[in-house]
Design a protein around this motif. Structure first.
Motif, PDB file in Angstrom:
ATOM      1  N   TYR A  33       0.843  -1.194   0.000  1.00 35.54           N
ATOM      2  CA  TYR A  33       0.000   0.000   0.000  1.00 35.54           C
ATOM      3  C   TYR A  33       0.879   1.244   0.000  1.00 35.54           C
ATOM      4  CZ  TYR A  33      -3.928  -3.007   1.183  1.00 35.54           C
ATOM      5  OH  TYR A  33      -4.905  -3.968   1.155  1.00 35.54           O
ATOM      6  N   ILE A  34       0.446   2.253  -0.734  1.00 38.12           N
ATOM      7  CA  ILE A  34       1.110   3.560  -0.740  1.00 38.12           C
ATOM      8  C   ILE A  34       0.319   4.474   0.191  1.00 38.12           C
ATOM      9  CG2 ILE A  34       1.780   5.547  -2.165  1.00 38.12           C
ATOM     10  CD1 ILE A  34       3.248   2.891  -2.842  1.00 38.12           C
ATOM     11  N   ARG A  35       1.008   5.110   1.112  1.00 37.70           N
ATOM     12  CA  ARG A  35       0.347   6.024   2.048  1.00 37.70           C
ATOM     13  C   ARG A  35      -0.029   7.306   1.325  1.00 37.70           C
ATOM     14  NH1 ARG A  35       2.841   6.638   7.764  1.00 37.70           N
ATOM     15  NH2 ARG A  35       1.716   4.682   7.944  1.00 37.70           N
ATOM     16  N   ARG A  36      -1.305   7.688   1.481  1.00 37.31           N
ATOM     17  CA  ARG A  36      -1.815   8.921   0.868  1.00 37.31           C
ATOM     18  C   ARG A  36      -2.542   9.733   1.934  1.00 37.31           C
ATOM     19  NH1 ARG A  36      -2.447   9.961  -4.616  1.00 37.31           N
ATOM     20  NH2 ARG A  36      -4.437  10.891  -4.132  1.00 37.31           N
ATOM     21  N   PHE A  83      -7.855   1.261   4.156  1.00 37.27           N
ATOM     22  CA  PHE A  83      -7.093   0.621   3.091  1.00 37.27           C
ATOM     23  C   PHE A  83      -8.037   0.377   1.925  1.00 37.27           C
ATOM     24  CE2 PHE A  83      -4.988  -0.290   7.045  1.00 37.27           C
ATOM     25  CZ  PHE A  83      -3.645  -0.092   6.747  1.00 37.27           C
ATOM     26  N   THR A  84      -7.638   0.829   0.734  1.00 37.60           N
ATOM     27  CA  THR A  84      -8.543   0.737  -0.407  1.00 37.60           C
ATOM     28  C   THR A  84      -7.767   0.702  -1.717  1.00 37.60           C
ATOM     29  OG1 THR A  84     -10.532   1.712  -1.390  1.00 37.60           O
ATOM     30  CG2 THR A  84      -8.821   3.238  -0.653  1.00 37.60           C
ATOM     31  N   TYR A  85      -8.439   0.226  -2.738  1.00 37.49           N
ATOM     32  CA  TYR A  85      -7.905   0.295  -4.093  1.00 37.49           C
ATOM     33  C   TYR A  85      -8.482   1.529  -4.762  1.00 37.49           C
ATOM     34  CZ  TYR A  85      -6.819  -0.761  -8.942  1.00 37.49           C
ATOM     35  OH  TYR A  85      -6.359  -0.688 -10.230  1.00 37.49           O
ATOM     36  N   MET A  86      -7.637   2.320  -5.403  1.00 38.52           N
ATOM     37  CA  MET A  86      -8.055   3.539  -6.095  1.00 38.52           C
ATOM     38  C   MET A  86      -7.918   3.298  -7.593  1.00 38.52           C
ATOM     39  SD  MET A  86      -6.197   6.278  -3.554  1.00 38.52           S
ATOM     40  CE  MET A  86      -7.015   7.713  -4.261  1.00 38.52           C
ATOM     41  N   PRO A  87      -9.024   2.898  -8.254  1.00 37.27           N
ATOM     42  CA  PRO A  87      -8.922   2.515  -9.672  1.00 37.27           C
ATOM     43  C   PRO A  87      -8.481   3.649 -10.592  1.00 37.27           C
ATOM     44  CG  PRO A  87     -11.221   2.619  -8.977  1.00 37.27           C
ATOM     45  CD  PRO A  87     -10.379   2.776  -7.752  1.00 37.27           C
ATOM     46  N   GLU A  88      -8.829   4.903 -10.261  1.00 32.20           N
ATOM     47  CA  GLU A  88      -8.443   6.012 -11.131  1.00 32.20           C
ATOM     48  C   GLU A  88      -6.927   6.215 -11.165  1.00 32.20           C
ATOM     49  OE1 GLU A  88      -9.974   8.006  -7.276  1.00 32.20           O
ATOM     50  OE2 GLU A  88     -10.165   6.107  -8.312  1.00 32.20           O
ATOM     51  N   TYR A  89      -6.219   5.697 -10.152  1.00 33.67           N
ATOM     52  CA  TYR A  89      -4.759   5.789 -10.092  1.00 33.67           C
ATOM     53  C   TYR A  89      -4.096   4.422 -10.228  1.00 33.67           C
ATOM     54  CZ  TYR A  89      -5.914  10.345  -8.105  1.00 33.67           C
ATOM     55  OH  TYR A  89      -6.434  11.599  -7.889  1.00 33.67           O
ATOM     56  N   GLU A 121      -3.078   3.219   1.507  1.00 33.74           N
ATOM     57  CA  GLU A 121      -3.389   3.388   2.913  1.00 33.74           C
ATOM     58  C   GLU A 121      -3.729   4.872   3.036  1.00 33.74           C
ATOM     59  OE1 GLU A 121      -1.374   3.275   7.369  1.00 33.74           O
ATOM     60  OE2 GLU A 121      -0.103   3.065   5.595  1.00 33.74           O
ATOM     61  N   LYS A 122      -5.027   5.163   3.090  1.00 35.49           N
ATOM     62  CA  LYS A 122      -5.472   6.553   3.109  1.00 35.49           C
ATOM     63  C   LYS A 122      -5.532   7.054   4.552  1.00 35.49           C
ATOM     64  CE  LYS A 122      -8.334   8.065   0.055  1.00 35.49           C
ATOM     65  NZ  LYS A 122      -9.529   8.328  -0.757  1.00 35.49           N
TER      66      LYS A 122
END
Length: 147
Positions: free
Chosen positions: A14-17, A83-89, A94-95
């Motif tokens: 996961y990438i922290r955002r 924690f989520t998948y962001m389809p646009e990116y 990890e939000k």
């Protein structure tokens, strides 16, 4: 920090955002955004903090992009992660979501963010209509429980 939603998937990177979001009350209603396209969901207005950007600057920018409204007097309420998948990116994130309450000042036009529509919604409806379980929990807490 509180966590809402599904736990992280074992083995998934996961990438922290960092993100900032706003509860925008007016009487018994609140301003939310409907994101169409691949999402088709109601959300608290807000989004990611760009590198080098201050959180409050990002909050003003994101609310304007997603609703067309200017805001005043933002005040930090709480933060949570999900924690989520962001389809646009095409990104597993990890939000870290920081939630503010702010005063909606005026509409300056239509949202500039594609597939977004500003919607005034009764707060009681937002407590059950927002897609994010974390957003629903914070709105419910802000209004002192179910309306």
């Amino acid at each position: 920090m509180r966590h809402f939603g599904p736990p992280p998937v074992s083995g998934q990177t996961y990438i922290r955002r960092h993100g900032v979001y706003a509860i925008l009350p007016r009487g018994d209603d609140m301003l939310v955004t409907f994101q169409g396209g691949i999402h088709n969901e109601f959300q608290l207005p807000g989004g990611g903090v760009d590198p080098g950007e201050q959180p409050l600057t990002a909050l003003h920018r994101e609310v304007f992009e997603e609703t067309g409204w200017s805001i005043a007097r933002p005040r930090r309420l709480t933060a949570f992660k999900r924690f989520t998948y962001m389809p646009e990116y095409d990104l597993w994130a990890e939000k870290l979501c920081t939630i503010y309450v702010a005063h909606p000042v005026r509409s300056l036009g239509e949202p500039s963010e594609p597939d977004h529509t500003a919607v005034w919604m009764p707060a009681a409806m937002a407590q059950v209509s927002l897609d994010s379980v974390g957003d629903r929990a914070v709105v419910t807490q802000f209004y002192g429980g179910p309306l």
